[in-house]
Design an enzyme around this catalytic site. Structure first.
Site, PDB file in Angstrom:
ATOM      1  N   TRP A  10      29.490  -6.515  31.075  1.00 56.09           N
ATOM      2  CA  TRP A  10      29.185  -6.035  29.665  1.00 56.09           C
ATOM      3  C   TRP A  10      30.539  -5.510  28.840  1.00 56.09           C
ATOM      4  O   TRP A  10      30.431  -5.360  27.817  1.00 56.09           O
ATOM      5  CB  TRP A  10      28.060  -4.907  29.635  1.00 56.09           C
ATOM      6  CG  TRP A  10      26.756  -5.275  30.063  1.00 56.09           C
ATOM      7  CD1 TRP A  10      26.575  -6.452  30.703  1.00 56.09           C
ATOM      8  CD2 TRP A  10      25.507  -4.499  30.294  1.00 56.09           C
ATOM      9  NE1 TRP A  10      25.095  -6.597  31.092  1.00 56.09           N
ATOM     10  CE2 TRP A  10      24.778  -5.176  30.848  1.00 56.09           C
ATOM     11  CE3 TRP A  10      25.204  -3.099  30.037  1.00 56.09           C
ATOM     12  CZ2 TRP A  10      23.244  -4.930  31.149  1.00 56.09           C
ATOM     13  CZ3 TRP A  10      23.935  -2.771  30.134  1.00 56.09           C
ATOM     14  CH2 TRP A  10      22.853  -3.522  30.557  1.00 56.09           C
ATOM     15  N   LYS A  11      31.525  -5.285  29.667  1.00 52.29           N
ATOM     16  CA  LYS A  11      32.798  -4.665  28.878  1.00 52.29           C
ATOM     17  C   LYS A  11      32.443  -3.185  28.261  1.00 52.29           C
ATOM     18  O   LYS A  11      31.734  -2.883  28.615  1.00 52.29           O
ATOM     19  CB  LYS A  11      33.472  -5.842  28.376  1.00 52.29           C
ATOM     20  CG  LYS A  11      33.669  -7.473  28.914  1.00 52.29           C
ATOM     21  CD  LYS A  11      34.318  -8.101  28.382  1.00 52.29           C
ATOM     22  CE  LYS A  11      34.597  -9.351  29.053  1.00 52.29           C
ATOM     23  NZ  LYS A  11      35.490 -10.544  28.654  1.00 52.29           N
ATOM     24  N   GLU A  98      41.669  -8.349  31.860  1.00 53.03           N
ATOM     25  CA  GLU A  98      41.929  -7.429  30.477  1.00 53.03           C
ATOM     26  C   GLU A  98      42.629  -6.128  31.220  1.00 53.03           C
ATOM     27  O   GLU A  98      43.198  -5.362  30.543  1.00 53.03           O
ATOM     28  CB  GLU A  98      40.389  -7.011  29.957  1.00 53.03           C
ATOM     29  CG  GLU A  98      40.088  -8.279  29.000  1.00 53.03           C
ATOM     30  CD  GLU A  98      38.710  -8.490  28.814  1.00 53.03           C
ATOM     31  OE1 GLU A  98      37.859  -7.751  29.024  1.00 53.03           O
ATOM     32  OE2 GLU A  98      38.271  -9.660  28.253  1.00 53.03           O
ATOM     33  N   GLY A 234      30.577 -12.442  30.363  1.00 54.13           N
ATOM     34  CA  GLY A 234      31.071 -11.808  29.551  1.00 54.13           C
ATOM     35  C   GLY A 234      29.912 -11.617  28.411  1.00 54.13           C
ATOM     36  O   GLY A 234      28.934 -11.090  28.479  1.00 54.13           O
TER      37      GLY A 234
HETATM   38  P1  PGA Z   1      33.179 -14.299  28.636  1.00 50.84           P
HETATM   39  O1  PGA Z   1      34.208 -13.227  29.524  1.00 50.84           O
HETATM   40  O2  PGA Z   1      32.187 -14.769  29.202  1.00 50.84           O
HETATM   41  O3  PGA Z   1      33.073 -13.443  27.239  1.00 50.84           O
HETATM   42  O4  PGA Z   1      34.455 -15.159  28.482  1.00 50.84           O
HETATM   43  C1  PGA Z   1      33.953 -13.277  30.899  1.00 50.84           C
HETATM   44  C2  PGA Z   1      34.770 -12.089  31.591  1.00 50.84           C
HETATM   45  O5  PGA Z   1      35.753 -11.830  31.286  1.00 50.84           O
HETATM   46  O6  PGA Z   1      34.052 -11.765  32.705  1.00 50.84           O
END
Ligand code: PGA
Length: 250
Positions: A10-11, A98, A234
């Site tokens: 979910w970041k 990230e 993500g």
């Molecule tokens: P994304 O991110 O599906 O939004 O590209 C994947 C992730 O960074 O785990």
């Protein structure tokens, strides 16, 4: 048979109430997806506990997105693996691009985080992947190999048996650009070969997930590949419907 896994990262998204709603949505539709798929959700630290409570009695596991390098002590702002485990979490994402890119995580940092995860019975979801420049220079195999050798090769056989790897090409994360199913298979097979050189047949049991703009419309094609065992999702994990639909890709 390797585990099939769909994990949602979910970041830094959702407030606690929104996270609980999202988790409820995933739980509500879970029965429509094969029970052979292992779902994991990884909310922000602030509502891990609420999401664990929400998902009690379901087979959906909860993970954190990172953990500290140290066990405890004077490390202002850090969250120890023991704290994450005490909440009822089973997994922790480590080495996401990230974190490597914006927070300077290196293999040295990640070795310590891995150690903390295992010391607290958390299964690491260890992320690897090249950036666009590295891909264009044809260096993606070497980059991924180094990320594995410098961290995964330090694990014992017992620790390796409890590891999930996520291959996420940085150029495909959040960009809408997905690796083709063939590109994913090519590098997943390579990763498994690298793992086999160190851990032998145990490499055939290690789930390797694809990540990077994975969505309901492309999951099936990617998951059909022999060495792709699921996805780290993500953006599409922020909608219960899409997240579940990705699980139907198996
Ligand atoms: P994304 O991110 O599906 O939004 O590209 C994947 C992730 O960074 O785990």
């Amino acid at each position: 048979m390797r585990k099939k896994i769909v994990a949602g990262n979910w970041k830094m998204n959702t407030l606690p109430a929104e996270g609980v709603e999202l988790a409820k949505g995933v739980a509500a539709g879970r029965a429509e997806v094969c029970s052979c798929v292992n779902f994991i959700v990884c909310p922000p630290f602030t509502h891990l506990w609420q999401v664990v409570e929400t998902l009690k009695g379901t087979d959906i596991a909860v993970g954190a997105q990172d953990c500290a390098t140290e066990a405890k002590g004077a490390y202002t702002g850090e969250i120890a693996a023991s704290m994450i485990a005490a909440l009822g979490c089973k997994y922790v994402i480590l080495g996401h691009s990230e974190r490597r890119q914006y927070y300077g995580e290196t293999s040295a940092t990640l070795n310590r985080k891995m150690e903390q995860a295992y010391a607290n019975s958390l299964t690491p979801i260890y992320c690897v992947g090249e950036n666009l420049e590295e891909r264009e220079a044809g260096r993606h195999f070497d980059v991924v190999k180094a990320q594995i050798e410098e961290v995964v090769f330090n694990l014992t056989a017992e620790q390796f048996a409890d590891l999930v790897i996520a291959y996420e090409p940085v150029w495909a994360i959040g960009t809408g650009k997905t690796a083709t199913a063939e590109q994913a298979q090519e590098i997943h097979a390579y990763i498994r070969e690298v793992l086999r050189s160190k851990f032998g047949a145990a490499a055939d049991e290690c789930p390797i997930l694809y990540g990077g703009s994975c969505k309901p419309s492309n999951a099936q094609e990617i998951f059909a590949k022999a060495d792709v065992d699921g996805g780290l999702i993500g953006g599409a994990a922020l909608k219960a419907e899409d997240f579940l639909a990705i699980g139907k890709g198996f």
